[in-house]
Design a protein around this motif. Structure first.
Motif, mmCIF file in Angstrom:
data_model
loop_
_atom_site.group_PDB
_atom_site.id
_atom_site.type_symbol
_atom_site.label_atom_id
_atom_site.label_comp_id
_atom_site.label_asym_id
_atom_site.label_seq_id
_atom_site.Cartn_x
_atom_site.Cartn_y
_atom_site.Cartn_z
ATOM 1 N N ALA A 97 0.751 -1.289 -0.197
ATOM 2 C CA ALA A 97 0.109 0.220 -0.091
ATOM 3 C C ALA A 97 0.727 1.379 -0.154
ATOM 4 O O ALA A 97 0.944 1.787 -0.629
ATOM 5 N N THR A 98 2.215 0.734 0.687
ATOM 6 C CA THR A 98 3.121 2.045 0.714
ATOM 7 C C THR A 98 3.811 2.535 -0.837
ATOM 8 O O THR A 98 4.032 3.887 -1.238
ATOM 9 N N VAL A 99 3.552 1.657 -1.532
ATOM 10 C CA VAL A 99 4.312 1.906 -2.985
ATOM 11 C C VAL A 99 3.747 2.805 -3.360
ATOM 12 O O VAL A 99 4.143 3.900 -4.284
ATOM 13 N N PRO A 100 2.876 2.130 -3.993
ATOM 14 C CA PRO A 100 1.438 3.283 -4.967
ATOM 15 C C PRO A 100 0.897 4.263 -4.281
ATOM 16 O O PRO A 100 0.483 4.683 -5.113
ATOM 17 N N SER A 101 0.379 4.294 -3.042
ATOM 18 C CA SER A 101 0.109 4.787 -2.556
ATOM 19 C C SER A 101 -1.328 4.265 -2.530
ATOM 20 O O SER A 101 -2.098 5.928 -2.864
ATOM 21 N N VAL A 102 -1.630 3.423 -2.163
ATOM 22 C CA VAL A 102 -3.054 3.447 -1.958
ATOM 23 C C VAL A 102 -3.850 2.618 -0.870
ATOM 24 O O VAL A 102 -2.637 2.273 -0.197
ATOM 25 N N GLY A 103 -4.731 2.053 -0.558
ATOM 26 C CA GLY A 103 -4.998 1.653 1.350
ATOM 27 C C GLY A 103 -4.556 0.283 1.164
ATOM 28 O O GLY A 103 -4.785 -0.158 -0.561
ATOM 29 N N ARG A 104 -5.044 -0.928 2.412
ATOM 30 C CA ARG A 104 -4.538 -1.843 2.428
ATOM 31 C C ARG A 104 -5.368 -2.260 1.313
ATOM 32 O O ARG A 104 -5.753 -3.749 1.078
ATOM 33 N N GLY A 105 -7.474 -2.140 1.535
ATOM 34 C CA GLY A 105 -7.857 -2.823 0.922
ATOM 35 C C GLY A 105 -7.204 -2.921 -0.822
ATOM 36 O O GLY A 105 -7.812 -3.627 -1.219
ATOM 37 N N THR A 106 -7.473 -1.633 -1.514
ATOM 38 C CA THR A 106 -7.084 -1.435 -2.816
ATOM 39 C C THR A 106 -5.807 -2.816 -2.655
ATOM 40 O O THR A 106 -5.906 -3.765 -3.622
ATOM 41 N N ALA A 107 -5.113 -2.645 -1.754
ATOM 42 C CA ALA A 107 -3.659 -3.360 -1.979
ATOM 43 C C ALA A 107 -3.980 -4.874 -2.559
ATOM 44 O O ALA A 107 -3.642 -5.659 -2.446
ATOM 45 N N ALA A 108 -4.928 -5.478 -1.585
ATOM 46 C CA ALA A 108 -5.556 -6.562 -1.098
ATOM 47 C C ALA A 108 -6.400 -7.092 -2.569
ATOM 48 O O ALA A 108 -6.278 -8.162 -2.580
ATOM 49 N N ILE A 109 -6.483 -6.094 -3.042
ATOM 50 C CA ILE A 109 -7.454 -6.836 -4.174
ATOM 51 C C ILE A 109 -6.776 -7.129 -4.732
ATOM 52 O O ILE A 109 -6.462 -8.088 -5.806
ATOM 53 N N LYS A 110 -5.638 -5.702 -5.117
ATOM 54 C CA LYS A 110 -4.685 -6.428 -6.051
ATOM 55 C C LYS A 110 -3.964 -7.367 -5.674
ATOM 56 O O LYS A 110 -3.895 -8.548 -7.339
ATOM 57 N N ARG A 136 -10.173 -4.098 -17.169
ATOM 58 C CA ARG A 136 -11.584 -4.288 -16.265
ATOM 59 C C ARG A 136 -12.183 -6.397 -17.271
ATOM 60 O O ARG A 136 -12.660 -6.121 -16.155
ATOM 61 N N ARG A 137 -11.969 -6.456 -17.887
ATOM 62 C CA ARG A 137 -12.813 -8.108 -18.209
ATOM 63 C C ARG A 137 -11.657 -8.577 -17.243
ATOM 64 O O ARG A 137 -12.607 -9.621 -17.060
ATOM 65 N N ALA A 138 -10.810 -7.613 -17.572
ATOM 66 C CA ALA A 138 -10.091 -9.558 -16.929
ATOM 67 C C ALA A 138 -9.571 -9.474 -14.927
ATOM 68 O O ALA A 138 -10.035 -10.520 -14.756
ATOM 69 N N GLN A 139 -10.174 -8.425 -14.811
ATOM 70 C CA GLN A 139 -10.502 -7.956 -13.512
ATOM 71 C C GLN A 139 -11.928 -8.385 -13.302
ATOM 72 O O GLN A 139 -12.149 -9.262 -12.122
ATOM 73 N N ALA A 140 -12.802 -8.333 -14.228
ATOM 74 C CA ALA A 140 -14.381 -9.253 -13.458
ATOM 75 C C ALA A 140 -14.036 -10.617 -13.584
ATOM 76 O O ALA A 140 -14.605 -11.446 -13.379
ATOM 77 N N LEU A 141 -13.410 -11.230 -14.735
ATOM 78 C CA LEU A 141 -13.330 -12.614 -14.370
ATOM 79 C C LEU A 141 -12.263 -13.125 -13.392
ATOM 80 O O LEU A 141 -13.044 -14.372 -12.518
ATOM 81 N N ALA A 142 -11.506 -12.516 -12.896
ATOM 82 C CA ALA A 142 -10.341 -12.606 -11.437
ATOM 83 C C ALA A 142 -11.436 -12.847 -10.046
ATOM 84 O O ALA A 142 -11.715 -13.265 -9.362
ATOM 85 N N ASP A 143 -12.510 -11.748 -10.091
ATOM 86 C CA ASP A 143 -13.373 -11.399 -9.006
ATOM 87 C C ASP A 143 -14.806 -12.669 -9.388
ATOM 88 O O ASP A 143 -14.422 -12.866 -8.060
ATOM 89 N N VAL A 144 -15.108 -12.375 -9.986
ATOM 90 C CA VAL A 144 -16.400 -13.688 -10.226
ATOM 91 C C VAL A 144 -15.856 -15.525 -9.488
ATOM 92 O O VAL A 144 -15.999 -15.954 -8.909
ATOM 93 N N LEU A 145 -14.151 -15.296 -10.646
ATOM 94 C CA LEU A 145 -13.262 -16.613 -9.879
ATOM 95 C C LEU A 145 -12.726 -16.821 -8.925
ATOM 96 O O LEU A 145 -12.332 -17.931 -8.687
ATOM 97 N N MET A 146 -12.602 -15.835 -8.366
ATOM 98 C CA MET A 146 -11.177 -15.958 -6.758
ATOM 99 C C MET A 146 -11.116 -16.591 -6.595
ATOM 100 O O MET A 146 -10.717 -17.776 -5.776
ATOM 101 N N HIS A 147 -12.708 -17.399 -5.882
ATOM 102 C CA HIS A 147 -12.836 -17.934 -4.742
ATOM 103 C C HIS A 147 -13.565 -19.492 -4.780
ATOM 104 O O HIS A 147 -13.766 -20.284 -4.365
ATOM 105 N N THR A 148 -13.412 -19.744 -6.195
ATOM 106 C CA THR A 148 -13.487 -21.694 -6.348
ATOM 107 C C THR A 148 -11.784 -22.058 -6.957
ATOM 108 O O THR A 148 -11.302 -21.951 -6.971
ATOM 109 N N SER A 149 -12.157 -23.135 -7.323
ATOM 110 C CA SER A 149 -10.989 -24.317 -7.646
ATOM 111 C C SER A 149 -10.279 -23.851 -9.081
ATOM 112 O O SER A 149 -11.237 -23.137 -9.910
#
Length: 256
Positions: A97-110, A136-149
């Motif tokens: 979070a300190t490198v690109p100056s973002v919040g910890r939540g944003t860093a965790a999502i990255k 944006r489309r790559a992020q959408a796929l990652a967000d949907v399939l993040m918690h599956t096998s």
């Protein structure tokens, strides 16, 4: 750079990369402007993939095994901070979070998206690095399939990656969710449980508001007569005027 490996000498030379000069935007035609916009989108996707590679390299250098063990001072606590993965140190998000100056939540999502692309969506990761799919489309796929096998994520990726560019981001997200429920029985059962769960509301009925207090108006002032100031008369035992305050009716709103 000069290195020697045994009896073999290796010279590595990097040429300085200089960006090619660009024409002023005012000189470009509409077709050339459209082409430049596509190039900007492709470069943004490539930069996103490169950023994910850097994050993954930092994550590999900070495994969870290097954190303090359980039941010791400084040990990990569930829910204390955003944890993208159990295999990564809990302090990675704070450092990142300190490198690109973002919040910890944003860093965790990255971090979570980078791990998903590498471990579950390698074809999407390769297309992102090549600029063939936008971020944006790559992020959408990652967000949907993040918690599956990885197996289920791969099946969804094989079915959608070819047509991802023809779908809107929201349509792609909906299609990925539908395929996830079709291929993953556990996720489908969890959605059914959520649908059967009675809705809960923490709203409380609004408190009744008090009646508005309108300003009180005094009756027209009257000049007191001589008998009003006389306390010897039985009719004047309770004078309506206050001695020494002319023009007062004796009410609270007039006592100044």
């Amino acid at each position: 750079m000069h290195e020697s490996v045994g009896g073999l000498e290796i010279d590595l030379v990097w040429q300085p990369q200089v960006a090619a000069p660009r024409l002023p935007v005012a000189w470009l035609s509409d077709e050339e402007k459209a082409v430049e916009l596509q190039r900007v989108q492709a470069r943004r996707a490539m930069d996103t993939a490169y950023e994910a590679e850097l994050i993954l390299a930092l994550a590999d250098d900070r495994p969870a095994t290097a954190d303090p063990p359980p039941d010791t001072p400084g040990a990990r606590r569930p829910g204390w901070t955003a944890q993208p993965s159990e295999t990564v140190s809990e302090f990675l998000t704070a450092e990142l979070a300190t490198v690109p100056s973002v919040g910890r939540g944003t860093a965790a999502i990255k971090v979570a998206r980078a791990l998903t692309w590498r471990d579950k969506l390698p074809a999407t990761f390769a297309a992102l690095a090549a600029g063939e799919i936008d971020e944006r489309r790559a992020q959408a796929l990652a967000d949907v399939l993040m918690h599956t096998s990885a197996e289920v994520a791969g099946r969804v990726e094989d079915a959608l990656l070819g047509e991802a560019g023809d779908l809107s981001v929201y349509k792609l997200r909906d299609r990925a969710t539908a395929l996830l429920l079709q291929f993953d029985d556990a996720a489908a059962e969890e959605r059914r449980k959520e649908a059967r769960r009675p809705p809960t509301s923490s709203c409380t009925p609004p408190r009744p508001t008090a009646a508005p207090r309108w300003p009180r108006t005094c009756p027209p002032t009257r000049r007191p007569s001589a008998s009003t100031w006389s306390t010897s008369s039985p009719a004047c035992s309770r004078p309506t005027a206050i001695p020494g305050r002319s023009g007062s009716c004796g009410r609270t709103c007039c006592r100044r």
